[in-house]
Design a protein around this motif. Structure first.
Motif, PDB file in Angstrom:
ATOM      1  N   GLU A   1       0.818  -1.224   0.000  1.00  0.00           N
ATOM      2  CA  GLU A   1       0.000   0.000   0.000  1.00  0.00           C
ATOM      3  C   GLU A   1       0.846   1.267   0.000  1.00  0.00           C
ATOM      4  OE1 GLU A   1      -2.717  -0.226   3.255  1.00  0.00           O
ATOM      5  OE2 GLU A   1      -3.523  -2.157   2.605  1.00  0.00           O
ATOM      6  N   THR A   2       1.849   1.317   0.839  1.00  0.00           N
ATOM      7  CA  THR A   2       2.616   2.555   0.981  1.00  0.00           C
ATOM      8  C   THR A   2       3.919   2.554   0.180  1.00  0.00           C
ATOM      9  OG1 THR A   2       3.822   1.751   2.923  1.00  0.00           O
ATOM     10  CG2 THR A   2       1.717   2.889   3.314  1.00  0.00           C
ATOM     11  N   GLY A   3       4.412   1.392  -0.161  1.00  0.00           N
ATOM     12  CA  GLY A   3       5.686   1.301  -0.871  1.00  0.00           C
ATOM     13  C   GLY A   3       6.882   1.446   0.061  1.00  0.00           C
ATOM     14  N   GLN A   4       6.591   1.539   1.366  1.00  0.00           N
ATOM     15  CA  GLN A   4       7.656   1.690   2.359  1.00  0.00           C
ATOM     16  C   GLN A   4       8.405   0.365   2.522  1.00  0.00           C
ATOM     17  OE1 GLN A   4       6.240   3.074   6.114  1.00  0.00           O
ATOM     18  NE2 GLN A   4       8.274   3.258   6.988  1.00  0.00           N
ATOM     19  N   ILE A   5       9.707   0.467   2.745  1.00  0.00           N
ATOM     20  CA  ILE A   5      10.525  -0.732   2.920  1.00  0.00           C
ATOM     21  C   ILE A   5      10.208  -1.351   4.267  1.00  0.00           C
ATOM     22  CG2 ILE A   5      12.868  -1.631   3.168  1.00  0.00           C
ATOM     23  CD1 ILE A   5      13.784   0.569   1.253  1.00  0.00           C
ATOM     24  N   ILE A   6       9.828  -2.629   4.236  1.00  0.00           N
ATOM     25  CA  ILE A   6       9.533  -3.373   5.461  1.00  0.00           C
ATOM     26  C   ILE A   6      10.797  -4.061   5.963  1.00  0.00           C
ATOM     27  CG2 ILE A   6       8.227  -5.283   6.447  1.00  0.00           C
ATOM     28  CD1 ILE A   6       6.061  -4.714   4.343  1.00  0.00           C
ATOM     29  N   ARG A   7      11.489  -4.700   5.040  1.00  0.00           N
ATOM     30  CA  ARG A   7      12.674  -5.458   5.414  1.00  0.00           C
ATOM     31  C   ARG A   7      13.582  -5.633   4.203  1.00  0.00           C
ATOM     32  NH1 ARG A   7      11.625 -11.231   7.928  1.00  0.00           N
ATOM     33  NH2 ARG A   7      11.757 -11.961   5.801  1.00  0.00           N
ATOM     34  N   ARG A   8      14.868  -5.789   4.499  1.00  0.00           N
ATOM     35  CA  ARG A   8      15.856  -6.074   3.451  1.00  0.00           C
ATOM     36  C   ARG A   8      16.464  -7.429   3.760  1.00  0.00           C
ATOM     37  NH1 ARG A   8      21.109  -2.547   3.823  1.00  0.00           N
ATOM     38  NH2 ARG A   8      21.146  -3.685   5.778  1.00  0.00           N
ATOM     39  N   ASN A   9      16.386  -8.351   2.815  1.00  0.00           N
ATOM     40  CA  ASN A   9      17.007  -9.673   2.953  1.00  0.00           C
ATOM     41  C   ASN A   9      18.320  -9.677   2.181  1.00  0.00           C
ATOM     42  OD1 ASN A   9      14.820 -10.615   4.434  1.00  0.00           O
ATOM     43  ND2 ASN A   9      13.799 -11.471   2.644  1.00  0.00           N
ATOM     44  N   ILE A  10      19.379 -10.119   2.849  1.00  0.00           N
ATOM     45  CA  ILE A  10      20.685 -10.213   2.204  1.00  0.00           C
ATOM     46  C   ILE A  10      21.072 -11.685   2.158  1.00  0.00           C
ATOM     47  CG2 ILE A  10      23.113  -9.528   2.290  1.00  0.00           C
ATOM     48  CD1 ILE A  10      22.225  -7.130   4.007  1.00  0.00           C
ATOM     49  N   TYR A  11      21.380 -12.163   0.962  1.00  0.00           N
ATOM     50  CA  TYR A  11      21.752 -13.568   0.765  1.00  0.00           C
ATOM     51  C   TYR A  11      23.219 -13.648   0.341  1.00  0.00           C
ATOM     52  CZ  TYR A  11      16.697 -14.175   0.534  1.00  0.00           C
ATOM     53  OH  TYR A  11      15.351 -14.156   0.821  1.00  0.00           O
ATOM     54  N   PRO A  12      24.061 -14.341   1.105  1.00  0.00           N
ATOM     55  CA  PRO A  12      25.445 -14.541   0.652  1.00  0.00           C
ATOM     56  C   PRO A  12      25.454 -15.455  -0.568  1.00  0.00           C
ATOM     57  CG  PRO A  12      25.147 -15.317   2.930  1.00  0.00           C
ATOM     58  CD  PRO A  12      23.812 -14.938   2.402  1.00  0.00           C
ATOM     59  N   VAL A  13      26.234 -15.089  -1.562  1.00  0.00           N
ATOM     60  CA  VAL A  13      26.353 -15.882  -2.780  1.00  0.00           C
ATOM     61  C   VAL A  13      27.655 -16.661  -2.696  1.00  0.00           C
ATOM     62  CG1 VAL A  13      26.588 -15.799  -5.289  1.00  0.00           C
ATOM     63  CG2 VAL A  13      25.031 -14.220  -4.124  1.00  0.00           C
TER      64      VAL A  13
END
Length: 153
Positions: free
Chosen positions: A91-103
């Motif tokens: 709805e707001t486009g606000q960032i809820i969370r950032r997931n970082i995956y090691p490659v």
């Protein structure tokens, strides 16, 4: 570190070790801070190989600013060592969370080729290698064995 401290650390989202693969460690353009950040990402990753720490958390662990953490994450992403997934509110486009995956990449192409040792004679040239370096000194040091006189009757 005691057993209780290890268990509480694992429960709080970090294990006992952080992992920095050789392909990351030997990536010369990366700074030491970026390599340590990669290790912290692996340390804080959950069972799904995902880390969602904030820049503040990373900065507190490394002792650097949030702005510097952001630049290091961008560098790791550009180098292909991590993938970043941004989860936004629909709805707001606000960032809820950032997931970082090691490659995890293969380190096969990063090691330099092994060169032939110039000091060791090659078998291809027809010269057999000396055994334990004795060949050089065989004639130089000749040990004379004196017979041992029998003792007693």
């Amino acid at each position: 570190m005691t057993k209780a401290e290890i268990i509480s650390a694992e429960a709080s989202g970090g294990g006992m070790f952080l992992v920095i693969p050789s392909v990351v460690m030997l990536d010369e353009p990366l700074s030491l801070s970026a390599k340590m950040l990669y290790g912290i990402i692996t340390w804080k990753s959950n069972e799904n190989s995902c880390c969602w720490c904030t820049n503040r958390t990373f900065g507190d662990v490394l002792g650097i600013s949030q702005k510097r953490v952001s630049a290091l994450i961008a560098g790791l992403k550009e180098a292909g060592h991590i993938d970043v997934e941004i989860i936004r509110d629909d709805e707001t486009g606000q960032i809820i969370r950032r997931n970082i995956y090691p490659v995890v990449k293969s380190a096969r192409k990063i090691s330099p080729p092994i060169h032939e040792n110039e000091d060791t004679p090659s078998l291809k040239k027809g010269i057999p290698p000396p055994e334990n370096g004795e060949e050089k000194y065989k004639n130089k040091y000749k040990y004379k064995k004196h017979p041992i006189a029998p003792q007693g009757a």
